[in-house]
Write a protein that holds these residues in place. Structure first.
Motif, PDB file in Angstrom:
ATOM      1  N   GLN B 111       0.834  -1.215   0.000  1.00 35.27           N
ATOM      2  CA  GLN B 111       0.000   0.000   0.000  1.00 35.27           C
ATOM      3  C   GLN B 111       0.860   1.253   0.000  1.00 35.27           C
ATOM      4  N   GLY B 112       2.000   1.164   0.690  1.00 35.18           N
ATOM      5  CA  GLY B 112       2.914   2.307   0.789  1.00 35.18           C
ATOM      6  C   GLY B 112       3.441   2.751  -0.565  1.00 35.18           C
ATOM      7  N   VAL B 113       3.546   1.793  -1.510  1.00 31.52           N
ATOM      8  CA  VAL B 113       4.072   2.133  -2.838  1.00 31.52           C
ATOM      9  C   VAL B 113       3.171   3.164  -3.517  1.00 31.52           C
ATOM     10  N   SER B 114       1.870   2.930  -3.491  1.00 32.56           N
ATOM     11  CA  SER B 114       0.941   3.864  -4.156  1.00 32.56           C
ATOM     12  C   SER B 114       0.875   5.210  -3.420  1.00 32.56           C
ATOM     13  N   ARG B 115       1.179   5.167  -2.137  1.00 36.96           N
ATOM     14  CA  ARG B 115       1.038   6.376  -1.331  1.00 36.96           C
ATOM     15  C   ARG B 115       2.363   7.108  -1.116  1.00 36.96           C
ATOM     16  N   ALA B 116       3.432   6.591  -1.760  1.00 38.33           N
ATOM     17  CA  ALA B 116       4.759   7.182  -1.533  1.00 38.33           C
ATOM     18  C   ALA B 116       4.775   8.646  -1.969  1.00 38.33           C
ATOM     19  N   PRO B 117       5.368   9.502  -1.127  1.00 37.27           N
ATOM     20  CA  PRO B 117       5.360  10.932  -1.442  1.00 37.27           C
ATOM     21  C   PRO B 117       6.332  11.307  -2.572  1.00 37.27           C
ATOM     22  N   GLU B 119       9.641   9.649  -5.572  1.00 35.27           N
ATOM     23  CA  GLU B 119      10.161   8.487  -6.301  1.00 35.27           C
ATOM     24  C   GLU B 119      11.091   7.632  -5.436  1.00 35.27           C
ATOM     25  N   GLU B 120      11.854   8.295  -4.589  1.00 35.98           N
ATOM     26  CA  GLU B 120      12.795   7.571  -3.728  1.00 35.98           C
ATOM     27  C   GLU B 120      12.035   6.636  -2.767  1.00 35.98           C
ATOM     28  N   ALA B 121      11.000   7.202  -2.137  1.00 38.94           N
ATOM     29  CA  ALA B 121      10.193   6.415  -1.198  1.00 38.94           C
ATOM     30  C   ALA B 121       9.501   5.268  -1.943  1.00 38.94           C
ATOM     31  N   ALA B 123      10.589   3.722  -4.668  1.00 40.05           N
ATOM     32  CA  ALA B 123      11.586   2.704  -5.002  1.00 40.05           C
ATOM     33  C   ALA B 123      11.903   1.846  -3.782  1.00 40.05           C
ATOM     34  N   LYS B 124      11.991   2.484  -2.636  1.00 43.73           N
ATOM     35  CA  LYS B 124      12.286   1.759  -1.396  1.00 43.73           C
ATOM     36  C   LYS B 124      11.127   0.809  -1.052  1.00 43.73           C
ATOM     37  N   GLY B 125       9.911   1.323  -1.197  1.00 48.42           N
ATOM     38  CA  GLY B 125       8.727   0.507  -0.938  1.00 48.42           C
ATOM     39  C   GLY B 125       8.664  -0.700  -1.862  1.00 48.42           C
ATOM     40  N   LEU B 126       8.969  -0.451  -3.147  1.00 47.74           N
ATOM     41  CA  LEU B 126       8.947  -1.541  -4.126  1.00 47.74           C
ATOM     42  C   LEU B 126       9.956  -2.625  -3.782  1.00 47.74           C
ATOM     43  N   GLU B 127      11.094  -2.181  -3.271  1.00 45.03           N
ATOM     44  CA  GLU B 127      12.129  -3.144  -2.893  1.00 45.03           C
ATOM     45  C   GLU B 127      11.607  -4.061  -1.778  1.00 45.03           C
ATOM     46  N   GLN B 128      10.950  -3.453  -0.789  1.00 45.66           N
ATOM     47  CA  GLN B 128      10.374  -4.244   0.317  1.00 45.66           C
ATOM     48  C   GLN B 128       9.339  -5.234  -0.198  1.00 45.66           C
ATOM     49  N   VAL B 129       8.485  -4.748  -1.101  1.00 51.11           N
ATOM     50  CA  VAL B 129       7.434  -5.607  -1.658  1.00 51.11           C
ATOM     51  C   VAL B 129       8.066  -6.794  -2.392  1.00 51.11           C
ATOM     52  N   ARG B 130       9.108  -6.521  -3.152  1.00 53.82           N
ATOM     53  CA  ARG B 130       9.761  -7.590  -3.923  1.00 53.82           C
ATOM     54  C   ARG B 130      10.509  -8.558  -3.024  1.00 53.82           C
ATOM     55  N   GLU B 131      11.110  -8.036  -1.974  1.00 55.74           N
ATOM     56  CA  GLU B 131      11.770  -8.930  -1.002  1.00 55.74           C
ATOM     57  C   GLU B 131      10.732  -9.872  -0.392  1.00 55.74           C
ATOM     58  N   GLY B 132       9.571  -9.309  -0.078  1.00 51.30           N
ATOM     59  CA  GLY B 132       8.485 -10.112   0.482  1.00 51.30           C
ATOM     60  C   GLY B 132       8.040 -11.195  -0.485  1.00 51.30           C
ATOM     61  N   LEU B 133       7.933 -10.833  -1.755  1.00 47.44           N
ATOM     62  CA  LEU B 133       7.497 -11.824  -2.754  1.00 47.44           C
ATOM     63  C   LEU B 133       8.526 -12.947  -2.885  1.00 47.44           C
TER      64      LEU B 133
END
Lengths: 229, 229
Positions: B111-117, B119-121, B123-133
């Motif tokens: 959810q944080g990815v769509s709400r990131a303020p 691009e940096e935030a 990218a960081k969120g996406l990394e977490q999501v991918r680590e989780g996957l």
């Protein structure tokens, strides 16, 4: 001979306490391995690589993590002792609901009180905590059905989930000079808390308030040092 | 005649979908009550006064809240159909562990990815999501044991917990022009997601990506309006 059940934990943790009470209720003999946390042991990192948190229950070396999942596992894996969860599916759902509420809403609000940056935030946090206790007083009424515990005649799932926080509630009451689970506002919870703490399955794991307060002060100093950097 | 089981929900909610899939797997006939949420209905406020959230399952008018608790309740209360949770306590604990991980860690990061303020935030969120996957790809290997689902031959608890997010994963992939559950990085999850979405117990409740995207855009506009006030 190595024991088939081990618990990796630390005495001040309410979550570790849950695992130990569940094992006690099921009369399961186990080895308690004190986890230093600084640094985290290899066994912890290997057993709970996702969260790296205690407690971990090891059963035949297979790790089970997350305290409420451990309690349910202990209930399901060992047929000794009485059941921890109620037999009726609706009662189980209700106990699971309040246990999740405690962990997801109430305890974070409770922790927020000690970590509040100012008096206003603290007062707001305390209000949330007290509102939660009032909900739990009602829940006690419904779950216990006039009996001594949330689980009825015996300590059950929700007793363990909530009761494990009592040591920290007492520390907060002392340190902040407040009453949380009071005879006045939440008389049923107050009486329940006394009963729970004195219960045979619990008393050996319930931390002494003074000792826990020493630990809490050390923790708060660390938290404040981290917050100010 | 009024049905003895009712679900209070809304079509885009992954949590409501969980309750519906569980009921389908157990061949339970029920009434679906579409909740407007704006304002929240009296039935919702009365049935879930603590969280005021959907889904709520009503069984003989008694409310059960919280999607994963509902899924467990449905499994325990109805003996029709196959079991949703595995019979082995260790397998149950593992599925509960990953379901909790999904709700407590992975979905908030997603959810944080769509709400990131910025691009940096993002990218960081996406990394977490991918680590989780990547963790979930490993978990699939261990849970499924070479079979088509986390639950083995049939859809189980963890399939429901994770699969209910797939509609939103597809929306995020489309809106952000990215791949999340990809053939390359998480081939087993990719194949599982196809199988899950096409399954008889699921396909009627899996929202169409285009329709869900319309809803998502409306939601984001609201979120941004709220964040900028």
């Amino acid at each position: 001979m190595a024991k088939e059940v081990k618990v990796l934990g630390k005495w001040p943790s309410p979550f570790v306490m849950r695992a130990r009470i569940a094992l006690h209720l099921k009369s399961v003999d186990y080895e308690f391995i004190e986890e230093s946390m600084q640094p985290k042991s290899e066994l912890l990192l290997k057993s709970n690589p996702v969260h790296k948190k205690i407690p971990v229950l090891l059963h035949h070396e297979k790790p089970i993590c997350e305290s409420l999942i451990i309690v349910q596992y202990v209930d399901e894996a060992f047929s000794t002792g009485s059941s921890i969860l109620p037999s009726n599916p609706y009662d189980r759902a209700i106990q699971r609901f309040w246990a999740a509420y405690l962990d997801d809403k109430w305890f974070p609000a409770f922790q927020g009180v000690s970590r509040a940056p100012n008096e206003e935030a603290k007062a707001k946090g305390l209000e949330q905590v007290r509102e939660g206790l009032s909900l739990l007083e009602d829940a006690f009424d419904k779950c216990s059905n006039g009996k001594p515990f949330f689980g009825g005649d015996k300590i059950g799932y929700l007793d363990i989930a909530f009761g494990s926080y009592l040591g920290w509630v007492r520390v907060s009451e002392k340190m902040n000079n407040i009453e949380l689970i009071s005879k006045d506002k939440t008389p049923k919870l107050h009486a329940w808390a006394e009963r729970f703490s004195a219960n045979d399955a619990v008393k050996d794991y319930m931390p002494e308030t003074e000792k826990l307060m020493g630990f809490a002060k050390m923790l708060m100093a660390k938290y404040q040092a981290a917050a100010s950097t």
